[in-house]
Design a protein around this motif. Structure first.
Motif, PDB file in Angstrom:
ATOM      1  N   PRO A  28      -4.140  -9.905   4.983  1.00 36.53           N
ATOM      2  CA  PRO A  28      -3.304 -11.107   4.991  1.00 36.53           C
ATOM      3  C   PRO A  28      -2.485 -11.219   3.703  1.00 36.53           C
ATOM      4  CG  PRO A  28      -5.550 -11.621   5.679  1.00 36.53           C
ATOM      5  CD  PRO A  28      -5.566 -10.194   5.199  1.00 36.53           C
ATOM      6  N   GLY A  29      -1.189 -11.476   3.853  1.00 36.23           N
ATOM      7  CA  GLY A  29      -0.313 -11.638   2.687  1.00 36.23           C
ATOM      8  C   GLY A  29       0.130 -10.338   2.057  1.00 36.23           C
ATOM      9  N   GLN A  30      -0.300  -9.207   2.632  1.00 41.71           N
ATOM     10  CA  GLN A  30       0.030  -7.909   2.013  1.00 41.71           C
ATOM     11  C   GLN A  30       1.077  -7.128   2.810  1.00 41.71           C
ATOM     12  OE1 GLN A  30      -3.824  -5.861   1.722  1.00 41.71           O
ATOM     13  NE2 GLN A  30      -3.724  -6.150  -0.497  1.00 41.71           N
ATOM     14  N   LEU A  31       1.640  -6.117   2.109  1.00 39.01           N
ATOM     15  CA  LEU A  31       2.535  -5.137   2.735  1.00 39.01           C
ATOM     16  C   LEU A  31       1.972  -3.746   2.486  1.00 39.01           C
ATOM     17  CD1 LEU A  31       5.868  -6.324   1.076  1.00 39.01           C
ATOM     18  CD2 LEU A  31       5.069  -6.962   3.368  1.00 39.01           C
ATOM     19  N   ARG A  32       2.279  -2.799   3.378  1.00 36.18           N
ATOM     20  CA  ARG A  32       2.127  -1.387   3.008  1.00 36.18           C
ATOM     21  C   ARG A  32       3.522  -0.846   2.730  1.00 36.18           C
ATOM     22  NH1 ARG A  32      -0.666   1.201   7.177  1.00 36.18           N
ATOM     23  NH2 ARG A  32       1.220   2.116   8.041  1.00 36.18           N
ATOM     24  N   LEU A  33       3.710  -0.308   1.534  1.00 39.46           N
ATOM     25  CA  LEU A  33       5.001   0.244   1.124  1.00 39.46           C
ATOM     26  C   LEU A  33       4.935   1.750   1.100  1.00 39.46           C
ATOM     27  CD1 LEU A  33       6.134  -1.837  -1.996  1.00 39.46           C
ATOM     28  CD2 LEU A  33       6.575  -2.251   0.425  1.00 39.46           C
ATOM     29  N   ARG A  34       5.989   2.382   1.571  1.00 37.07           N
ATOM     30  CA  ARG A  34       6.195   3.826   1.389  1.00 37.07           C
ATOM     31  C   ARG A  34       7.145   3.953   0.197  1.00 37.07           C
ATOM     32  NH1 ARG A  34       3.998   8.644   2.807  1.00 37.07           N
ATOM     33  NH2 ARG A  34       3.060   7.332   4.438  1.00 37.07           N
ATOM     34  N   HIS A  35       6.632   4.436  -0.940  1.00 39.07           N
ATOM     35  CA  HIS A  35       7.473   4.532  -2.131  1.00 39.07           C
ATOM     36  C   HIS A  35       8.544   5.611  -1.969  1.00 39.07           C
ATOM     37  CE1 HIS A  35       4.010   2.792  -4.760  1.00 39.07           C
ATOM     38  NE2 HIS A  35       4.828   1.842  -4.375  1.00 39.07           N
ATOM     39  N   THR A  36       9.718   5.328  -2.548  1.00 40.21           N
ATOM     40  CA  THR A  36      10.769   6.348  -2.605  1.00 40.21           C
ATOM     41  C   THR A  36      10.950   6.854  -4.039  1.00 40.21           C
ATOM     42  OG1 THR A  36      12.329   4.510  -2.704  1.00 40.21           O
ATOM     43  CG2 THR A  36      12.055   5.601  -0.567  1.00 40.21           C
ATOM     44  N   VAL A  37      10.868   5.950  -5.018  1.00 43.65           N
ATOM     45  CA  VAL A  37      10.975   6.307  -6.439  1.00 43.65           C
ATOM     46  C   VAL A  37      10.019   5.397  -7.214  1.00 43.65           C
ATOM     47  CG1 VAL A  37      12.542   6.716  -8.384  1.00 43.65           C
ATOM     48  CG2 VAL A  37      13.461   6.698  -6.069  1.00 43.65           C
ATOM     49  N   ILE A  38       9.379   5.969  -8.244  1.00 41.24           N
ATOM     50  CA  ILE A  38       8.409   5.217  -9.048  1.00 41.24           C
ATOM     51  C   ILE A  38       8.960   5.071 -10.464  1.00 41.24           C
ATOM     52  CG2 ILE A  38       6.049   5.278  -9.997  1.00 41.24           C
ATOM     53  CD1 ILE A  38       5.453   7.222  -7.526  1.00 41.24           C
ATOM     54  N   GLY A  39       8.774   3.907 -11.062  1.00 45.26           N
ATOM     55  CA  GLY A  39       9.209   3.694 -12.446  1.00 45.26           C
ATOM     56  C   GLY A  39       8.092   4.039 -13.417  1.00 45.26           C
ATOM     57  N   PHE A  40       8.468   4.673 -14.526  1.00 46.12           N
ATOM     58  CA  PHE A  40       7.476   4.983 -15.561  1.00 46.12           C
ATOM     59  C   PHE A  40       7.664   3.998 -16.712  1.00 46.12           C
ATOM     60  CE2 PHE A  40       5.720   6.799 -19.333  1.00 46.12           C
ATOM     61  CZ  PHE A  40       4.563   7.410 -18.892  1.00 46.12           C
ATOM     62  N   ASN A  41       6.557   3.522 -17.283  1.00 45.26           N
ATOM     63  CA  ASN A  41       6.634   2.576 -18.399  1.00 45.26           C
ATOM     64  C   ASN A  41       5.662   2.944 -19.509  1.00 45.26           C
ATOM     65  OD1 ASN A  41       8.475   0.201 -17.546  1.00 45.26           O
ATOM     66  ND2 ASN A  41       7.264   0.728 -15.721  1.00 45.26           N
ATOM     67  N   LEU A  58     -12.639   1.605 -11.730  1.00 42.00           N
ATOM     68  CA  LEU A  58     -12.222   3.012 -11.669  1.00 42.00           C
ATOM     69  C   LEU A  58     -12.983   3.689 -10.528  1.00 42.00           C
ATOM     70  CD1 LEU A  58     -12.207   3.950 -15.478  1.00 42.00           C
ATOM     71  CD2 LEU A  58     -10.257   3.335 -14.043  1.00 42.00           C
ATOM     72  N   PRO A  59     -12.402   4.715  -9.865  1.00 44.51           N
ATOM     73  CA  PRO A  59     -11.072   5.271 -10.114  1.00 44.51           C
ATOM     74  C   PRO A  59      -9.977   4.309  -9.690  1.00 44.51           C
ATOM     75  CG  PRO A  59     -11.986   6.232  -8.124  1.00 44.51           C
ATOM     76  CD  PRO A  59     -13.070   5.396  -8.728  1.00 44.51           C
ATOM     77  N   SER A  60      -8.798   4.472 -10.324  1.00 46.22           N
ATOM     78  CA  SER A  60      -7.676   3.599 -10.006  1.00 46.22           C
ATOM     79  C   SER A  60      -6.362   4.361 -10.135  1.00 46.22           C
ATOM     80  CB  SER A  60      -7.696   2.411 -10.956  1.00 46.22           C
ATOM     81  OG  SER A  60      -6.717   1.485 -10.576  1.00 46.22           O
ATOM     82  N   VAL A  61      -5.402   3.965  -9.293  1.00 47.92           N
ATOM     83  CA  VAL A  61      -4.056   4.533  -9.355  1.00 47.92           C
ATOM     84  C   VAL A  61      -3.294   3.828 -10.466  1.00 47.92           C
ATOM     85  CG1 VAL A  61      -1.924   4.938  -8.065  1.00 47.92           C
ATOM     86  CG2 VAL A  61      -4.122   4.979  -6.862  1.00 47.92           C
ATOM     87  N   LEU A  62      -2.582   4.573 -11.322  1.00 47.72           N
ATOM     88  CA  LEU A  62      -1.784   3.964 -12.391  1.00 47.72           C
ATOM     89  C   LEU A  62      -0.392   3.553 -11.881  1.00 47.72           C
ATOM     90  CD1 LEU A  62      -2.313   6.057 -15.643  1.00 47.72           C
ATOM     91  CD2 LEU A  62      -3.531   4.034 -14.870  1.00 47.72           C
ATOM     92  N   GLY A  63       0.377   2.915 -12.763  1.00 45.94           N
ATOM     93  CA  GLY A  63       1.779   2.628 -12.473  1.00 45.94           C
ATOM     94  C   GLY A  63       2.003   1.226 -11.947  1.00 45.94           C
ATOM     95  N   THR A  64       3.069   0.561 -12.484  1.00 47.68           N
ATOM     96  CA  THR A  64       3.284  -0.839 -12.121  1.00 47.68           C
ATOM     97  C   THR A  64       4.673  -1.124 -11.536  1.00 47.68           C
ATOM     98  OG1 THR A  64       4.022  -1.281 -14.365  1.00 47.68           O
ATOM     99  CG2 THR A  64       1.719  -1.751 -13.892  1.00 47.68           C
ATOM    100  N   GLU A  65       5.458  -0.080 -11.289  1.00 47.94           N
ATOM    101  CA  GLU A  65       6.853  -0.333 -10.894  1.00 47.94           C
ATOM    102  C   GLU A  65       7.296   0.715  -9.894  1.00 47.94           C
ATOM    103  OE1 GLU A  65       9.531   0.556 -14.132  1.00 47.94           O
ATOM    104  OE2 GLU A  65      10.865  -1.065 -13.580  1.00 47.94           O
ATOM    105  N   ALA A  66       7.964   0.285  -8.826  1.00 45.11           N
ATOM    106  CA  ALA A  66       8.464   1.253  -7.840  1.00 45.11           C
ATOM    107  C   ALA A  66       9.434   0.583  -6.882  1.00 45.11           C
ATOM    108  CB  ALA A  66       7.304   1.872  -7.049  1.00 45.11           C
ATOM    109  N   ALA A  67      10.138   1.433  -6.138  1.00 45.12           N
ATOM    110  CA  ALA A  67      10.977   0.973  -5.028  1.00 45.12           C
ATOM    111  C   ALA A  67      10.527   1.716  -3.779  1.00 45.12           C
ATOM    112  CB  ALA A  67      12.446   1.274  -5.309  1.00 45.12           C
ATOM    113  N   GLY A  68      10.806   1.127  -2.617  1.00 45.66           N
ATOM    114  CA  GLY A  68      10.414   1.799  -1.388  1.00 45.66           C
ATOM    115  C   GLY A  68      10.776   0.992  -0.160  1.00 45.66           C
ATOM    116  N   VAL A  69      10.107   1.362   0.943  1.00 44.86           N
ATOM    117  CA  VAL A  69      10.407   0.763   2.240  1.00 44.86           C
ATOM    118  C   VAL A  69       9.131   0.138   2.805  1.00 44.86           C
ATOM    119  CG1 VAL A  69      11.201   1.275   4.584  1.00 44.86           C
ATOM    120  CG2 VAL A  69      12.195   2.485   2.652  1.00 44.86           C
ATOM    121  N   VAL A  70       9.265  -1.047   3.400  1.00 46.39           N
ATOM    122  CA  VAL A  70       8.104  -1.708   4.012  1.00 46.39           C
ATOM    123  C   VAL A  70       7.709  -0.929   5.270  1.00 46.39           C
ATOM    124  CG1 VAL A  70       7.255  -3.813   5.109  1.00 46.39           C
ATOM    125  CG2 VAL A  70       8.803  -3.968   3.126  1.00 46.39           C
ATOM    126  N   GLU A  71       6.426  -0.520   5.306  1.00 48.33           N
ATOM    127  CA  GLU A  71       5.932   0.280   6.435  1.00 48.33           C
ATOM    128  C   GLU A  71       5.120  -0.559   7.410  1.00 48.33           C
ATOM    129  OE1 GLU A  71       4.868   4.954   5.676  1.00 48.33           O
ATOM    130  OE2 GLU A  71       3.316   3.473   5.315  1.00 48.33           O
TER     131      GLU A  71
END
Ligand SMILES: NC(=O)c1ccc[n+]([C@@H]2O[C@H](COP(=O)([O-])OP(=O)(O)OC[C@H]3O[C@@H](n4cnc5c(N)ncnc54)[C@H](OP(=O)(O)O)[C@@H]3O)[C@@H](O)[C@H]2O)c1
Length: 326
Positions: A28-41, A58-71
């Motif tokens: 509920p309240g979530q999306l699944r995104l297919r990323h196209t490009v990820i931002g590095f910070n 942990l384990p955990s996926v890193l990264g806090t920024e991206a663009a993509g398409v709602v799947e």
């Protein structure tokens, strides 16, 4: 299953592991995104080392920024549908992956004028510049700003946007090549802090008065000379610790050096509501559309080479924004 870069322990770049993970269906309240490009910070480096405690487990996926398409769209989500182009700068990591689940409240729709790559390169860094120069210390035309790490991701947005507002920028950088980069992106003066004293330049450029504001993401190494570069009642805006944490703030020093103001700013406190997020993103997209901002993507890395991005950014070898391609 999708490819993702996870850490199982905090540490050096060898903790970054390319793995296959299950994404699942949005709740509920979530999306699944297919990323196209990820931002590095730069922040990703601090999270990897365990210095910035944002990972719930942990384990955990890193990264806090991206663009993509709602799947796929979870129950209760309105205003977003399958196929929409979106981007985010999220509070919870999870971007170093081909796909992810994310709260819809963190995501904004992308206008046609903003490509996926530009969005991935500018959501976190550009919205940081937005709140710093409009809402943290709103620098005015005719003022002078000292900007540290001026050739970096956030730094180039600050140079361009301040210049567009009529603010004179003195930028500091770690090499002569980066001086050329910031002068081509709006800075009026460039200082290589490894060979020149930026405090002396700040005083000289302002006729001895001092600058109106310092926008500082470098922290420890530049703090003292930054305080000494300010005019009376000037503003020290620290928003990062790239060289290490600041010393304890000495309130008496702030007093005797000119009734100075100090803040340690965080984007999350300038995005306290959905409205603040949408306004910040709209201001950023507007500045990109008007040409006030040109997103400079200095480096691109494949997801499997993200360890190299960590090393290059940590060692100050990069300019502008860094993106991870899939
Ligand atoms: N508070 C917030 O809301 C917020 C939001 C986004 C980012 N940030 C912070 O803003 C900073 C910039 O982020 P970014 O992703 O755009 O990174 P970046 O500026 O592209 O990269 C960091 C830069 O810092 C400079 N630097 C100076 N001394 C350094 C040292 N001892 N070690 C490493 N780098 C050093 C380097 O450039 P030179 O050598 O040329 O100076 C380096 O290129 C980071 O500290 C990040 O955590 C804060």
């Amino acid at each position: 299953m999708v490819k993702a870069v996870r850490i199982h322990a905090f540490g050096d770049v060898d903790v970054l592991k390319l793995e296959e993970i299950e994404v699942g269906d949005p709740g509920p309240g979530q999306l699944r995104l297919r990323h196209t490009v990820i931002g590095f910070n730069f922040l990703d480096i601090a999270v990897r080392k365990g210095i910035y405690p944002v990972l719930p487990e942990l384990p955990s996926v890193l990264g806090t920024e991206a663009a993509g398409v709602v799947e796929a769209v979870g129950d209760g989500v309105s205003g977003l549908k399958e196929g929409d182009r979106v981007a985010y700068a999220a509070t919870m990591p999870g971007a170093y992956a081909e796909a992810r689940l994310i709260d819809a409240s963190q995501v904004v729709l992308l206008p046609d004028a903003v490509s996926d790559e530009v969005a991935a390169a500018s959501m976190l860094k550009g919205m940081t510049a937005e709140y710093l120069i409009h809402r943290c210390y709103p620098a005015q035309a005719g003022e002078t700003a000292l900007v540290h790490a001026a050739a970096g991701g956030v730094g180039l947005f600050l140079c361009q946007w301040l210049a567009a507002k009529g603010v004179s920028v003195i930028g500091t950088v770690g090499s002569d090549a980066k001086k050329d980069t910031i002068l081509a992106n709006g800075a009026a003066h460039a200082v290589n802090y490894k060979t020149e004293n930026f405090q002396e330049v700040a005083r000289a450029v302002t006729g001895g008065t001092g600058v109106d504001v310092v926008y500082d993401s470098v922290g420890k190494d530049h703090y003292q000379r930054s305080i000494d570069s300010l005019r009376p009642r000037g503003y020290m805006v620290n928003f990062g610790n790239s060289s290490g944490p600041l010393p304890p703030i000495d309130s008496v020093e702030l007093n005797v050096k000119g009734s100075l103001f100090f803040t340690k700013a965080s984007m999350r406190f300038y995005q306290l509501s959905r409205e603040e997020l949408e306004n910040s993103a709209a201001t950023l997209f507007g500045a990109i559309a008007s040409g006030d901002l040109t997103t400079v993507i200095g480096q691109r890395y494949k997801l499997e080479d993200v360890a190299t991005a960590h090393t290059d950014v940590a060692e100050g070898r990069t300019t502008g924004s860094t993106v991870i391609t899939i």
